[in-house]
Design a protein around this motif. Structure first.
Motif: not given
Length: 359
Positions: A55, A352, A192-193
């Motif tokens: 991220s 992302v 990834m969040e």
């Protein structure tokens, strides 16, 4: 506020701790070496991002809020000097990015200017332009260099706050770096969040100085009904209950500086803090009215310390102790500072980053 070199070193040491077990020498580092450390951290994380994805989050500092806070503090400092020096004045007001004040007596104008110059000595963030507009009117405004220094300090403080909040949230692999003059970039390999991280900073740190209610014991209030306008909060370290006023007598926004340190005698880790002009006057009034009574320093609904007021505290500064480790004292200081940052952070970007395709 001018950030001490040792505090800046500690922040970068913390940054390295977050990314790997790299040992740093104990000798003091020069600014150029600090920059090299940042470059190494960024390179390490960039390599991880390329391999794992992750991220990218960018925050921007609210420079308008910073300018407003700087000028408001200047007005409060001028008022304090005038009152303490018993200098007759009129028309003290914020105007056009500076402060105007009318002092008919020439010696009074000289006294104010001398005090302001002395306060600015060695502190680039306090440098002022002083203009005699005639007829007793002085116009005071931060220099461009002072404004730039305050912005750099604010970015540094924001980076320290972000690093501390990430650490408290259990995030161990991260790089927090300045980007340009007023932005901060966060890179998080493998995560990834990004919204999980931005949610951490959506909640503002709450800092308050609250009076403790002595009408009943905290244990009684905890098992029964607390008096109106009070609530029971637990201690940060001792986990004991404290019966405190719901409303803060003084908010953390009045804190102008906070940092870790050691007591002079026992070398016990502490968190030191200093109020701005408004906070100094309010704290002096509160402590004068409540000598002999305890008050609670509350951070995010946890009582960090509950000292007894021995005498009026008029100097505008204090120390928080509580059997802290040095790491805990640093955490408390950083969160105190986070609750008082005059320039709020605004989310500029969150996205992302996909891992590079394998050949």
């Amino acid at each position: 506020m001018t950030t001490p070199l040792r505090n800046r070193i500690a922040r970068l040491v913390a940054a390295f701790t977050m990314v790997s077990a790299i040992a740093l020498p104990g000798a003091a580092l020069a600014d150029s070496q600090l920059d090299k450390v940042r470059v190494k951290v960024a390179a390490f994380i960039a390599d991880k991002i390329e391999k794992l994805g992750g991220s990218r989050i960018v925050y921007g500092v609210d420079t308008d809020a910073l300018r407003e806070a700087v000028v408001t503090d200047l007005r409060d400092d001028v008022y304090k000097i005038l009152r303490e020096g018993r200098i007759a004045f009129s028309g003290l007001a914020i105007r056009d990015g500076g402060v105007d004040v009318k002092i008919a007596d020439g010696k009074g104008r000289e006294q104010l200017t001398r005090k302001l110059v002395a306060a600015a000595e060695g502190l680039p963030t306090h440098a002022l332009n002083v203009t005699d507009a005639g007829d007793g009117l002085l116009r005071l405004a931060p220099t461009d260099a002072a404004s730039a220094a305050r912005l750099r300090d604010l970015v540094e403080d924001s980076i320290a706050m972000i690093e501390q909040r990430l650490k408290d949230a259990g995030v161990k692999l991260a790089s927090v770096q300045p980007e340009g003059m007023d932005r901060i970039r966060i890179l998080l390999p493998g995560l990834m969040e990004p919204e999980q991280i931005t949610a951490i900073f959506a909640r503002k740190v709450k800092v308050g100085f609250r009076l403790i209610d002595l009408s009943m014991s905290a244990e009684q209030a905890q098992s029964g009904t607390p008096p109106a306008g009070t609530e029971v909060l637990l201690g940060f370290k001792d986990k004991l209950p404290y019966l405190v006023a719901k409303d803060s007598a003084l908010e953390g926004g009045e804190i102008s500086y906070a940092g870790p340190g050691l007591t002079g005698d026992s070398k016990e880790p502490i968190a030191s803090f200093r109020f701005n002009g408004r906070g100094t006057r309010r704290f002096a009034h509160i402590t004068a009215e409540n000598v002999g009574k305890p008050f609670a320093i509350v951070l995010d609904d946890k009582v960090i310390s509950a000292p007894v007021i021995r005498e009026p505290i008029t100097g505008g500064s204090g120390q928080i102790s509580g059997n802290f480790t040095l790491e805990e004292a640093n955490s408390v200081a950083m969160l105190l500072r986070a609750g008082s940052l005059p320039g709020r952070l605004g989310l500029v970007e969150q996205r992302v980053v996909q891992p590079a395709a394998k050949p």
